[in-house]
Design a protein around this motif. Structure first.
Motif, PDB file in Angstrom:
ATOM      1  N   THR A  53      -0.315  24.257   7.898  1.00 42.31           N
ATOM      2  CA  THR A  53      -1.737  24.583   8.019  1.00 42.31           C
ATOM      3  C   THR A  53      -2.349  24.631   6.619  1.00 42.31           C
ATOM      4  O   THR A  53      -3.447  24.101   6.374  1.00 42.31           O
ATOM      5  CB  THR A  53      -1.936  25.943   8.717  1.00 42.31           C
ATOM      6  N   THR A  66      -4.842   9.287   8.337  1.00 44.98           N
ATOM      7  CA  THR A  66      -4.772   8.730   9.683  1.00 44.98           C
ATOM      8  C   THR A  66      -5.298   9.686  10.739  1.00 44.98           C
ATOM      9  O   THR A  66      -5.347   9.345  11.914  1.00 44.98           O
ATOM     10  CB  THR A  66      -3.298   8.410  10.052  1.00 44.98           C
ATOM     11  N   TYR A  67      -5.695  10.900  10.338  1.00 45.08           N
ATOM     12  CA  TYR A  67      -6.112  11.926  11.296  1.00 45.08           C
ATOM     13  C   TYR A  67      -7.534  11.666  11.773  1.00 45.08           C
ATOM     14  O   TYR A  67      -8.390  11.254  10.987  1.00 45.08           O
ATOM     15  CB  TYR A  67      -6.014  13.287  10.629  1.00 45.08           C
ATOM     16  N   GLY A  68      -7.795  11.948  13.030  1.00 45.11           N
ATOM     17  CA  GLY A  68      -9.143  11.883  13.571  1.00 45.11           C
ATOM     18  C   GLY A  68      -9.540  10.472  13.970  1.00 45.11           C
ATOM     19  O   GLY A  68      -8.703   9.568  14.069  1.00 45.11           O
ATOM     20  N   GLN A  69     -10.833  10.274  14.222  1.00 42.90           N
ATOM     21  CA  GLN A  69     -11.343   8.996  14.691  1.00 42.90           C
ATOM     22  C   GLN A  69     -11.886   8.204  13.501  1.00 42.90           C
ATOM     23  O   GLN A  69     -12.468   8.773  12.591  1.00 42.90           O
ATOM     24  CB  GLN A  69     -12.457   9.233  15.719  1.00 42.90           C
ATOM     25  N   LYS A  70     -11.694   6.899  13.523  1.00 40.19           N
ATOM     26  CA  LYS A  70     -12.339   6.051  12.507  1.00 40.19           C
ATOM     27  C   LYS A  70     -13.839   6.108  12.743  1.00 40.19           C
ATOM     28  O   LYS A  70     -14.286   5.939  13.879  1.00 40.19           O
ATOM     29  CB  LYS A  70     -11.877   4.574  12.642  1.00 40.19           C
ATOM     30  N   TYR A 120      -4.945  21.390   4.096  1.00 41.48           N
ATOM     31  CA  TYR A 120      -6.209  21.630   3.378  1.00 41.48           C
ATOM     32  C   TYR A 120      -6.059  21.835   1.879  1.00 41.48           C
ATOM     33  O   TYR A 120      -6.997  21.590   1.124  1.00 41.48           O
ATOM     34  CB  TYR A 120      -6.911  22.867   3.959  1.00 41.48           C
ATOM     35  N   ARG A 134       3.113  14.983   2.852  1.00 40.59           N
ATOM     36  CA  ARG A 134       2.909  14.318   4.123  1.00 40.59           C
ATOM     37  C   ARG A 134       1.690  14.878   4.856  1.00 40.59           C
ATOM     38  O   ARG A 134       0.860  14.129   5.372  1.00 40.59           O
ATOM     39  CB  ARG A 134       4.160  14.497   4.989  1.00 40.59           C
ATOM     40  N   HIS A 135       1.576  16.224   4.888  1.00 44.55           N
ATOM     41  CA  HIS A 135       0.471  16.810   5.624  1.00 44.55           C
ATOM     42  C   HIS A 135      -0.852  16.619   4.923  1.00 44.55           C
ATOM     43  O   HIS A 135      -1.854  16.310   5.535  1.00 44.55           O
ATOM     44  CB  HIS A 135       0.737  18.289   5.926  1.00 44.55           C
ATOM     45  N   HIS A 168     -16.200  25.644   6.228  1.00 44.83           N
ATOM     46  CA  HIS A 168     -14.982  25.305   6.985  1.00 44.83           C
ATOM     47  C   HIS A 168     -13.735  25.648   6.153  1.00 44.83           C
ATOM     48  O   HIS A 168     -12.793  26.271   6.658  1.00 44.83           O
ATOM     49  CB  HIS A 168     -15.031  23.808   7.320  1.00 44.83           C
ATOM     50  N   ARG A 224      -2.084  13.055   5.169  1.00 45.60           N
ATOM     51  CA  ARG A 224      -2.413  12.611   6.518  1.00 45.60           C
ATOM     52  C   ARG A 224      -3.882  12.836   6.817  1.00 45.60           C
ATOM     53  O   ARG A 224      -4.479  12.131   7.610  1.00 45.60           O
ATOM     54  CB  ARG A 224      -1.552  13.390   7.533  1.00 45.60           C
TER      55      ARG A 224
END
Lengths: 230, 230, 230, 230
Positions: free
Chosen positions: A117, A225-229, A121, A214-215, A183, A218
């Motif tokens: 977690t 690669t996280y979330g929507q393009k 960030y 890695r986290h 956020h 990402r």
């Protein structure tokens, strides 16, 4: 009225801090910067959140000189403006006394990277400054708070670690936009809660560098690669 | 009906304690004093908060003699009146069993000044009394509770440190007005929460005197700069 | 339908436990006894709280034989009925897995009397049973849970200490009425929260006997002075 | 549209995690499997929960190949699908960063069976994996996360212990249905909260095997007696 959109975003970030339980009474403030115009929009000092409207926000230049607004700006203005001058990539600053992050700050300790977690960030420990000297406290105290943060970030990319604990005080957090900074402040508080409980469970090892990489990468950078393009 | 405005303020302070989560069932009470008339307005004992109305408040003199009201006053009345007699600058008293402050009181420990949230409100540690002796407990117990507080404040300005923990019991908090006293009680609880977590993180150093000065006098006294000029 | 008033009171006590955050899903139950008729009213097993109606309550005799009701009674029925048989002064029993009291039970520790909030309700430590033996667990387990409570209360007046922690399990709490038992369960949880934090602050001393006496008898017995004369 | 009922159940499980406070922002995901068709329904990646609709769910085969859906599936898809392939009895998987379970995971510790709340759901300690190696982290990381879970469950029946902590990361939880998996995740978090407090109270003994048996088999298997016969 200058910077209507940024005023609304800064107000919304201030209110988000309250909704998320990071602010008791008026113990918090958020600001945003317009880099093109070199102007900062910041919450006024000591006004109840229920009464805050976009037109109450105070506009200053990057040295804290008021350009528009009848109310006093947040008493932490000089920390915000110093961060904007020294960290050119940031677009917004948030300050709260959120309780768990503040407990780490009061203990004078960095929050170690103990899990993913955190790594999603913050690319490394969340640093805590040195205690301010008596000279700094007796001098331009609010400015010196910013100086302590900047000094602590020597060799650290502020966009990769978007928060700093001020020893004996509380966190300052930043981001690309006011929403992003708020956020990050919410995630910092969650990370601080989990870190104290992890330490209580006697783990002092932290995650490995490879898991941290890695986290973090990402969600961040060219290969995210996280979330929507979009 | 005497003191209508103060009755409303005292009622509101009592309700604020409930809204802020400081009071379970009826474990709390707030009072206010009218210094000109020498009269105290205090919550009645053991009445549900939902049913409380300004006319239920009990009016007594500074020795606790009932002047107006049909209900029994709070069972802690004698502590309140003693504080009013001994601390002439205070205008209101609040008593709760708020859980973190009470935990410090049960541990018999002062809450050390560990950060600026504390320093913004309390100019030094929040003192905890000595345990009451068996004689004091068996005698005029509620009065003796006040005696223990006053004794502990020898050399401390009650307006600079507007709260005391009673050992084995819970906090008493005060202020200029009922609203101010309730506000201080809320901040005390937040400070108590952060202090226990800070101690758990093994910091025992506290803030420096200069940081304590800087924060406290930013909000208090002739040179205060926080908030709006009124 | 038998015992309409008691059914409503038992239902209300069950719902109060949920409202106060003492019950997750269906991890709790409350019952009441009609001493004249020798009948117990208890929550049915595993029914969602949202769906509970007075007519769902199950009526049994003091040995747990169902007298009225189509649903299975709470799986803890045999503990409730044993307590009613052994503690003739009690009128209601509540069982929850409220998290802090359960943590003490899991640790196998009595909750020491560390302050006046405790002393206002519990005249001495809140006892924790011995761990159940393998024989007891493999036998009439729910009945044996009650046996362990009764055994632990040798020499303790159950009306002066209206709660017991079952080692490795959770609290059972009782009172004069279902409302009273639920109230005691809520206070137990608050006391358990404060006690763990007090212990963390390294106070192991507890309150003095005289303070315990003073607080307990201010609210209980012939000389009680708290609240309004009714 | 494929699997309308399962889509609705998966969406509902995702929302339940939010309502129960297990998920901050989008830090969680739930999926379900249709064993007859060999298809998995999973939450899309990084979409706000407020905006989630059944048609946003992504359908893949058991190897994670998208069969229906325009959005990216949860970035943890490869862990879910591996668990479905390796644990044939499970029907749904949930992943959260719920704070107490995550603190145990960050500490790299199994949650010991310390009481009957635990025993009602988990027949033995809740295992924590070994830390992933640098090779695993640098390789097919999400897949390797599942590999670590499966390796840790050698000799453990995943239906008797429906959760695993991934070291330095957070819990994965499963069940017969999405609702069941979400329920288990909520209980895991409560168990994790109570376990850390129990450990703080210095109990390291755990419950006896016979108590574990008694509680677990009261709710599970052919001889279960809890709840209503359906």
């Amino acid at each position: 009225m200058l910077l209507e959109k940024l005023r609304a975003e800064v107000l919304e970030a201030n209110l988000e801090l309250v909704r998320r339980g990071l602010v008791l009474y008026t113990f918090g403030n958020a600001s945003g910067v317009d880099r093109e115009q070199g102007l900062v929009v910041i919450k006024p000092s000591g006004v109840d959140y229920d009464d805050l409207r976009p037109e109450h926000m105070v506009v200053t230049d990057l040295n804290g000189k008021i350009v528009e607004g009848n109310l006093n700006p947040s008493s932490d203005l000089d920390t915000h403006t110093l961060l904007y001058r020294e960290f050119p990539a940031i677009g917004a600053v948030v300050h709260t006394h959120s309780e768990y992050a503040t407990s780490w700050a009061q203990a004078g300790l960095d929050i170690p990277a103990l899990g993913t977690t955190h790594a999603d960030y913050f690319y490394g420990p969340i640093p805590c400054t040195e205690p301010l000297t008596d000279e700094a406290i007796g001098g331009r105290y609010v400015h010196e708070t910013g100086v302590a943060i900047v000094k602590r970030f020597a060799g650290i990319d502020p966009m990769a670690v978007p928060a700093c604990l001020v020893a004996g005080h509380a966190p300052f957090v930043w981001g690309k936009t006011p929403d992003d900074a708020a956020h990050n402040a919410v995630v910092l508080e969650a990370v601080a809660r989990m870190a104290i409980r992890t330490v209580q469970l006697n783990s002092l090892a932290g995650v490995s560098q490879s898991l941290l990489d890695r986290h973090y990468f990402r969600k961040h950078g060219a290969n995210a690669t996280y979330g929507q393009k979009s």
